[in-house]
Enzyme design. Sequence first.
Site, PDB file in Angstrom:
ATOM      1  N   SER A   1      -7.039  -4.479  -7.708  1.00 48.56           N
ATOM      2  CA  SER A   1      -7.859  -3.742  -6.992  1.00 48.56           C
ATOM      3  C   SER A   1      -9.437  -5.339  -6.561  1.00 48.56           C
ATOM      4  O   SER A   1      -9.363  -6.418  -7.412  1.00 48.56           O
ATOM      5  CB  SER A   1      -8.473  -2.365  -7.696  1.00 48.56           C
ATOM      6  OG  SER A   1     -10.346  -2.676  -7.243  1.00 48.56           O
TER       7      SER A   1
ATOM      8  N   TYR B   1     -12.120  -0.532 -16.277  1.00 50.71           N
ATOM      9  CA  TYR B   1     -11.427  -0.164 -14.616  1.00 50.71           C
ATOM     10  C   TYR B   1     -11.572  -1.611 -14.287  1.00 50.71           C
ATOM     11  O   TYR B   1     -10.829  -2.125 -13.659  1.00 50.71           O
ATOM     12  CB  TYR B   1     -12.354   0.300 -13.474  1.00 50.71           C
ATOM     13  CG  TYR B   1     -11.112   0.365 -12.610  1.00 50.71           C
ATOM     14  CD1 TYR B   1      -9.596   1.239 -12.521  1.00 50.71           C
ATOM     15  CD2 TYR B   1     -11.551   0.297 -11.371  1.00 50.71           C
ATOM     16  CE1 TYR B   1      -8.634   0.967 -11.615  1.00 50.71           C
ATOM     17  CE2 TYR B   1     -11.033  -0.243  -9.608  1.00 50.71           C
ATOM     18  CZ  TYR B   1      -9.644   0.561  -9.688  1.00 50.71           C
ATOM     19  OH  TYR B   1      -9.344   0.820  -8.882  1.00 50.71           O
TER      20      TYR B   1
END
Length: 253
Positions: free
Chosen positions: A139, A152
């Site tokens: 990501s 995350y």
Amino acid sequence: MTNTVFITGATSGFGRAAARRFAEAGWSLVLTGRRQERLEAIAEELGEKARVHTLALDVRDDQAVQQAVEALPADFRRIHALINNAGLALAPQPAQKVELKDWHTMIDTNVTGLVNVTHALLPTLIETGAGATIVNVGSIAGQWPYPGSHVYGASKAFVKQFSYNLRCDLQGTGVRVTDLAPGIAETEFTLVRTGGDQSASDALYRGTTALTAEDIAEQMFYIATLPPHINFNRLEVMPTRQAWSAFAIDRDE
């Protein structure tokens, strides 16, 4: 011989779109996910285009992963591409307001799960040799911080560095490794992250043009079908309408 792709988290989002894209090209599919009914649905959908083997599997369980790989039918054992897609984000609140169990869930899925599957499949990928490909779904959060990303983002930074380190260790085997790092994409991601808050999901994507699951699936397929002598170390993909903002500055009233 038909190429075979092994896709984790294949029941929704990027994983499901990837299954469709590889099936269109005639690849054989090994599809994993925790939701058996969704696996059955996508297997039925794609069964006329490709050979499909499904595994109801929690990637966090290392023994279950190893057993599933060892039990693959002979026609599905030679893996040409591994798409490590299973992952999630939880708790977009500031770190100090998040429950510890949510951090553990992200680490167990995004880090431990990826490691479990990769370790189990390295022998067959090395046996496949030149052109074999590992695509780890990272990501932009693994490179660029933002409020509420906490564990995350840290887990996706692990994905990036793990991918780079695998490249070092696999040099000479022919196996390629890519960290594919998407920006904002309109999938079930935000619904999962917010515990099913549809209004939050709608607000995030309203008035802009986000990436789609199909956009990322196309990049996965492109990476996996590059000539064997080419490796993309990292591919960061953002929608044109997303960019960086100014640094946050705390000021006295």
